[in-house]
Design an enzyme around this catalytic site. Structure first.
Site, PDB file in Angstrom:
ATOM      1  N   SER A  42      16.457 -24.022  25.401  1.00 55.81           N
ATOM      2  CA  SER A  42      17.293 -23.960  23.925  1.00 55.81           C
ATOM      3  C   SER A  42      17.664 -25.259  23.631  1.00 55.81           C
ATOM      4  O   SER A  42      18.032 -25.364  22.358  1.00 55.81           O
ATOM      5  CB  SER A  42      18.321 -22.736  23.903  1.00 55.81           C
ATOM      6  OG  SER A  42      19.412 -23.429  24.929  1.00 55.81           O
ATOM      7  N   LYS A 119      25.411 -25.322  24.482  1.00 55.37           N
ATOM      8  CA  LYS A 119      24.893 -25.403  23.159  1.00 55.37           C
ATOM      9  C   LYS A 119      25.679 -26.718  22.843  1.00 55.37           C
ATOM     10  O   LYS A 119      26.622 -27.333  23.077  1.00 55.37           O
ATOM     11  CB  LYS A 119      25.255 -24.439  22.338  1.00 55.37           C
ATOM     12  CG  LYS A 119      24.712 -23.247  22.824  1.00 55.37           C
ATOM     13  CD  LYS A 119      23.219 -23.118  22.776  1.00 55.37           C
ATOM     14  CE  LYS A 119      22.924 -21.621  23.385  1.00 55.37           C
ATOM     15  NZ  LYS A 119      21.296 -21.499  23.335  1.00 55.37           N
TER      16      LYS A 119
END
Length: 278
Positions: A42, A119
């Site tokens: 990701s 993230k």
């Protein structure tokens, strides 16, 4: 008898040494740095599957999330951070707290599942975040984008989970080149990083997300392959992340391996050892 006594003392000293070592390691991990393996794609191409890094826990101060979770499935051990430091939970505050900056790469606890996620911080409290035609908009303004070329990787099973990458150039065979468009995105504070595009999908066009006070909005750099704040918690997404759920900031890759096991030295990525993260 003397020999028996000496043997017992030796065993006791060994146990003490192990206990002290575990205590020191626990304190080090709780207060200073937490190791973190990258399990998914990701955050490509900033972070690759198999990258290993230490998360700086001193960056934003401390909360219940600073305590480590101990999960050893084979032994049936599942001790959550909240089980150890739950007394610090509930008021969305931090001890010796400081505010993160937009663009920081942060490890945080999922607000519902408690799993550790990594993230990039995109939205601060009070911000309005929206995706329009794959372009990030912050407070009504599109971020600056520049062409970053093409990111290429082999289509093959990656990491211990043996995941295969998604490719912009369609379905490719085992060992073929998997390609994604790369752009350089610059946030309002001047922080620049690369992002990847795979396809056009629902998360490329969203409504406006208004970040509540005391919360943050996160996105993965591999924009079409990231479960992040664009997805509500009720549908396995991340949603808005409370301030107290931040664990720490990632600043540098320490070690990296492309294989399914760390000890497969022929899969080590020497060019990523001690690589600084942007």
């Amino acid at each position: 008898m003397a020999s028996d006594a000496k043997e017992k003392n030796s065993i006791v000293e060994t146990i003490k040494t192990v206990v002290y070592a575990l205590l020191i390691a626990g304190i080090f991990r709780t207060i200073f740095f937490q190791p973190f393996w990258i399990p998914s794609g990701s955050m490509k191409d900033t972070l690759l599957i198999g990258d290993f890094l230490f998360v700086n826990k001193m960056a934003y101060g401390y909360s219940y999330a600073s305590c480590p979770s101990i999960r050893i499935q084979r032994l049936g051990i599942n001790v959550d951070a909240a089980d150890i430091c739950g007394f610090l939970d509930g008021d969305n505050s931090r001890i010796l707290g400081s505010e993160p900056e937009r663009g920081d790469i942060i490890v945080f606890r999922h607000p519902v599942t408690g799993a550790d996620f990594i993230k990039r911080l995109i939205g601060l409290p009070g911000d309005e975040i929206q995706m329009k035609n794959s372009v990030l908009h912050i407070n009504g303004e599109a971020v600056k984008l520049e062409d970053g070329g093409v990111f290429e990787e082999k289509f093959e099973a990656q990491g211990p989970l043996r995941n295969t990458p998604r490719c912009e150039n369609g379905v490719v065979g085992e060992g073929a080149m998997c390609k994604k468009s790369r752009q350089i995105e610059t946030l309002p504070n001047g922080e620049s990083h690369s992002i990847l595009n795979i396809t056009s999908q629902r998360s490329d066009n969203t409504g406006i997300f208004r970040v509540p006070a005391g919360h943050y909005f996160f996105m993965g750099d591999n924009r079409d392959n990231s479960t992040d704040s664009r997805f509500a918690q009720q549908v396995a997404g991340v949603g808005f992340v409370p301030y107290e759920n931040l664990i720490g900031r990632a600043g540098r890759v320490v070690f990296s391996s492309a294989g399914s096991r760390m000890f497969y030295f022929w899969t080590w990525r020497g060019d990523r050892f001690f690589k600084r993260l942007d």
